[in-house]
Scaffold this active site. Structure first.
Site, mmCIF file in Angstrom:
data_model
loop_
_atom_site.group_PDB
_atom_site.id
_atom_site.type_symbol
_atom_site.label_atom_id
_atom_site.label_comp_id
_atom_site.label_asym_id
_atom_site.label_seq_id
_atom_site.Cartn_x
_atom_site.Cartn_y
_atom_site.Cartn_z
ATOM 1 N N ASP A 248 -3.709 5.584 3.924
ATOM 2 C CA ASP A 248 -3.550 4.131 3.846
ATOM 3 C C ASP A 248 -2.650 3.692 5.006
ATOM 4 O O ASP A 248 -1.464 4.012 5.036
ATOM 5 C CB ASP A 248 -2.919 3.764 2.495
ATOM 6 C CG ASP A 248 -2.850 2.262 2.268
ATOM 7 O OD1 ASP A 248 -3.243 1.496 3.176
ATOM 8 O OD2 ASP A 248 -2.405 1.847 1.180
ATOM 9 N N ASP A 259 -5.183 -4.244 6.209
ATOM 10 C CA ASP A 259 -4.711 -3.264 5.228
ATOM 11 C C ASP A 259 -5.941 -2.554 4.686
ATOM 12 O O ASP A 259 -6.762 -3.166 3.993
ATOM 13 C CB ASP A 259 -3.950 -3.989 4.112
ATOM 14 C CG ASP A 259 -3.306 -3.017 3.126
ATOM 15 O OD1 ASP A 259 -3.459 -1.799 3.302
ATOM 16 O OD2 ASP A 259 -2.657 -3.497 2.174
ATOM 17 N N HIS A 328 -4.272 -7.578 -3.373
ATOM 18 C CA HIS A 328 -3.317 -8.664 -3.123
ATOM 19 C C HIS A 328 -3.790 -9.537 -1.968
ATOM 20 O O HIS A 328 -4.603 -9.118 -1.135
ATOM 21 C CB HIS A 328 -1.939 -8.088 -2.782
ATOM 22 C CG HIS A 328 -1.984 -6.998 -1.744
ATOM 23 N ND1 HIS A 328 -1.905 -7.256 -0.398
ATOM 24 C CD2 HIS A 328 -2.125 -5.649 -1.867
ATOM 25 C CE1 HIS A 328 -1.985 -6.114 0.269
ATOM 26 N NE2 HIS A 328 -2.121 -5.113 -0.591
ATOM 27 N N HIS A 336 2.053 -8.402 1.329
ATOM 28 C CA HIS A 336 1.814 -8.869 -0.039
ATOM 29 C C HIS A 336 2.043 -10.376 -0.064
ATOM 30 O O HIS A 336 3.178 -10.843 -0.100
ATOM 31 C CB HIS A 336 2.735 -8.158 -1.026
ATOM 32 C CG HIS A 336 2.408 -6.701 -1.175
ATOM 33 N ND1 HIS A 336 3.302 -5.786 -1.694
ATOM 34 C CD2 HIS A 336 1.297 -6.001 -0.867
ATOM 35 C CE1 HIS A 336 2.749 -4.577 -1.690
ATOM 36 N NE2 HIS A 336 1.546 -4.693 -1.186
ATOM 37 N N GLU A 361 -8.324 -3.581 -3.085
ATOM 38 C CA GLU A 361 -8.098 -2.141 -3.209
ATOM 39 C C GLU A 361 -8.151 -1.737 -4.678
ATOM 40 O O GLU A 361 -7.686 -2.466 -5.552
ATOM 41 C CB GLU A 361 -6.763 -1.729 -2.584
ATOM 42 C CG GLU A 361 -5.528 -2.338 -3.186
ATOM 43 C CD GLU A 361 -4.251 -1.872 -2.501
ATOM 44 O OE1 GLU A 361 -4.169 -0.693 -2.114
ATOM 45 O OE2 GLU A 361 -3.334 -2.703 -2.350
ATOM 46 N N GLU A 456 -9.889 0.785 0.045
ATOM 47 C CA GLU A 456 -9.380 -0.572 0.273
ATOM 48 C C GLU A 456 -9.997 -1.166 1.533
ATOM 49 O O GLU A 456 -10.207 -0.474 2.529
ATOM 50 C CB GLU A 456 -7.851 -0.532 0.418
ATOM 51 C CG GLU A 456 -7.198 -1.861 0.703
ATOM 52 C CD GLU A 456 -5.689 -1.733 0.844
ATOM 53 O OE1 GLU A 456 -4.992 -2.749 0.704
ATOM 54 O OE2 GLU A 456 -5.208 -0.607 1.107
#
Length: 475
Positions: A248, A259, A328, A336, A361, A456
Site C-alpha cells: 500500500d 492511494d 475514505h 483521510h 479499499e 484499493e
C-alpha cells in the site's frame, strides 16, 4: 510574309525566355540546390538561342516558309519543356527539404522511453503535459444525463489542471507497482522492498518538496497484520513463500493524492482470499457515484466478499469483511478527507458528491474480521485540524519544524526521519503525539494465525463521468 512570321516567332521566343528567367529567379530563392540547377538551365538556353538565330537567318535567306514555322515552333516547345523541367526539379528539391525538416522536428520532439528499473520522470515521458486517463465509466440510473450535458462538460473542462495533476500521480503509481511486482520474491527483506519501491517512486514522481512526492509511507503488512506496517530501522523481517503481503503506497502532485494497494501471495492456496477482496473492491467502485449513499456501497461490498471461502492447509475458512476498516474520501494534502466508505452494511447514510475523490479499499480476513492496534508503531501524521499548541521541549520544537518543512499534513514514518538525518528523536516524537500535534498510526492486526488481504483504488466523481484514476492492466 516570311519576315512577318519570323518577327512573330522571335517575339514568342523572347516572351518564353522572359518567363523562363522569371521562374529561374523565383526558383533561386527557394533553395540553394534549386539555384544551381536553374543557373545551368539558363546557360543551356543561351546556347540554344544562338543556334536558333543562325538557323532562322539561314532559312530567311533560303526563303523556305514551312521550315521557318516548324523550327520556330520546335524552339518554343523546347523552351517550355526546359521551364517545366527546371520548375519540377526545384519543387522536388523543396519537398525533400521539407521532409527532412519534418523528420528533424519529429526526432527532436520524441519523448524518452522508460528504463528498467524505472528512472525517467513521468513529466518527461509526457512532455505535452497530457497524462493517461484512468478507467472512465459512465454513471448509471439517474445520472446518465451527465455524459452529454453541456453544463457538466464545461465544468469538466474547468478542472483539467486538477485532473492532470492526479493523473500524473496515477501514472507514476502504475509504473512503480509494475516494477515492484516484477522483483517481489520470497527471501527479500521488507526494508529492501520498501526502499526500492520508494526510490523508484521518488524518481518517477520527480519529488520536489510539496509540489510532488510520496503521499505516505509504504505499507507492507504481512499475514494477520492488515495495515499500517512499514519496517523501522533494524527490522530484519524477511518475506516468506507462505506470507500474504499487502503493498500500500501513495503518490501526489500538488497535494492531489493517489492511494492504491494490492496483495501479493506466492502460495496459490491464498488465491480465493485475494479474489474475494479484489472483487469486493471492484463492486465498491461499480456502486460509487454522485448522490449514492455510503452505507449502500458497504452493504454491496460485504455481500460479495462474504460469498467466498478459502481452504488453507486443509481447513476451510469463510472470508470476512474487516468491519472496523473502511475506504475514505481524499482531500488536498489530506489522505483521510473526512468521509468514510464502509465495507459492511449499517454505515452512515451520507451521500457522495460531485468532484470528490475517494479511496475505495476493502479488507478481507480469515480471522475475526476485526482489527486492533499491535506491534511497534512506524506511521505518523500531523493532525490536520490542530492549531497552535505550545511545546516545552526544545527537541520537540525542532522535530516539529522538520515535520512541517518536509511532510506538512502528509503521513511519514521513522525511516523517513532517519533519511533526513534525525537521530535520538523518539522522546520528542512521543511529546508531539502526547500534545495532539501528531497522531500515531500503529499497525492494525487481526488474531494471530489469520490471513488478511487488501485491494484499493482511487477514483474521482467528475461532473460527467466516474474516472478510476489508478486502474491499470494488473488490477
Amino acid at each position: 510574309m516570311a519576315a512577318t512570321k519570323l518577327e512573330n516567332a522571335m517575339d514568342d521566343l523572347a516572351l518564353n525566355q522572359e518567363i523562363s528567367q522569371n521562374n529561374d529567379e523565383k526558383d533561386e530563392e527557394v533553395t540553394q540546390e534549386g539555384e544551381t540547377t536553374a543557373v545551368k538551365k539558363k546557360k543551356k538556353k543561351k546556347k540554344k538561342k544562338k543556334a536558333a538565330d543562325t538557323e532562322v537567318n539561314g532559312e530567311v535567306v533560303n526563303g523556305t516558309d514551312t521550315a521557318e514555322d516548324t523550327k520556330t515552333n520546335d524552339l518554343a516547345n523546347d523552351c517550355e519543356e526546359e521551364v517545366k523541367e527546371t520548375t519540377n526539379e526545384v519543387k522536388e528539391t523543396t519537398n525533400e527539404g521539407k521532409k527532412k525538416k519534418k523528420k528533424k522536428k519529429k526526432s527532436g520532439n520524441t519523448a524518452p522511453t522508460q528504463t528498467d528499473p524505472p528512472t525517467v520522470a513521468i513529466s518527461d515521458l509526457f512532455p505535452d503535459g497530457n497524462f493517461p486517463l484512468g478507467e472512465v465509466v459512465n454513471y448509471t440510473d439517474n445520472n446518465v444525463w451527465r455524459v452529454t450535458n453541456e453544463e457538466k462538460r464545461a465544468l469538466d473542462r474547468m478542472h483539467l489542471d486538477l485532473y492532470n495533476d492526479v493523473r500524473q500521480a496515477a501514472e507514476a503509481h502504475r509504473q512503480v507497482r509494475k516494477y515492484v511486482q516484477s522483483f517481489l520474491t520470497p527471501g527479500l527483506t521488507m526494508i529492501d522492498i520498501c526502499e526500492r519501491l520508494e526510490t523508484a517512486s521518488r524518481k518517477l514522481i520527480n519529488e520536489k518538496g510539496f509540489e510532488a512526492g510520496l503521499a505516505f509511507p509504504t505499507g507492507c503488512s504481512l499475514n494477520h497484520c492488515a495495515a499500517h506496517y512499514t519496517p523501522n530501522a533494524g527490522d530484519k523481517t524477511v518475506l516468506q513463500y507462505d506470507d500474504v503481503c499487502k503493498i500500500d503506497f501513495g503518490t501526489h502532485v500538488n497535494g492531489r493524492i493517489i492511494d492504491c494497494a494490492f496483495t501479493v501471495a506466492f502460495n496459490p492456496q491464498f488465491d480465493p482470499l485475494l479474489n474475494a477482496v479484489r472483487e469486493a473492491t471492484n463492486t465498491g467502485i461499480r456502486e460509487a457515484g454522485i448522490d449514492v449513499r455510503l452505507c449502500d456501497i458497504g452493504e454491496a461490498i460485504q455481500e460479495v466478499m462474504e460469498s467466498y471461502e478459502v481452504e488453507i492447509s486443509g481447513k476451510t475458512y469463510p472470508v470476512k469483511a474487516i468491519r472496523n476498516l473502511n475506504g475514505h474520501s481524499i482531500g488536498q494534502y489530506r489522505v483521510h478527507g473526512g468521509k468514510t466508505v464502509p465495507i459492511v452494511k449499517g454505515g452512515e447514510a451520507t451521500k457522495m458528491e460531485e468532484n470528490e475523490f475517494y479511496a475505495i479499499e476493502t479488507f478481507g480476513s480469515t480471522g475475526k474480521g476485526q482489527v486492533h492496534d499491535d506491534m511497534e508503531c512506524s506511521h505518523y501524521m500531523k493532525n490536520f485540524d490542530a492549531g497552535h499548541i505550545p511545546l516545552r521541549l526544545p527537541r520537540a520544537k525542532q522535530l516539529l519544524n522538520v515535520v512541517n518543512e518536509n511532510f506538512g499534513t502528509l503521513a511519514f514514518c521513522r525511516r523517513w526521519l532517519d533519511r533526513l538525518g534525525q537521530t535520538k528523536y523518539l522522546m520528542a516524537l512521543r511529546n508531539l503525539c502526547d500534545s495532539g500535534l501528531v497522531d500515531p498510526y500503529p499497525p492494525l492486526c487481526d488474531i494471530k494465525g489469520s490471513y488478511t488481504a487488501q485491494y484499493e483504488h482511487t477514483l474521482i466523481l467528475r461532473p460527467t463521468v466516474k474516472e478510476v484514476l489508478s486502474r491499470g492492466e494488473d488490477y
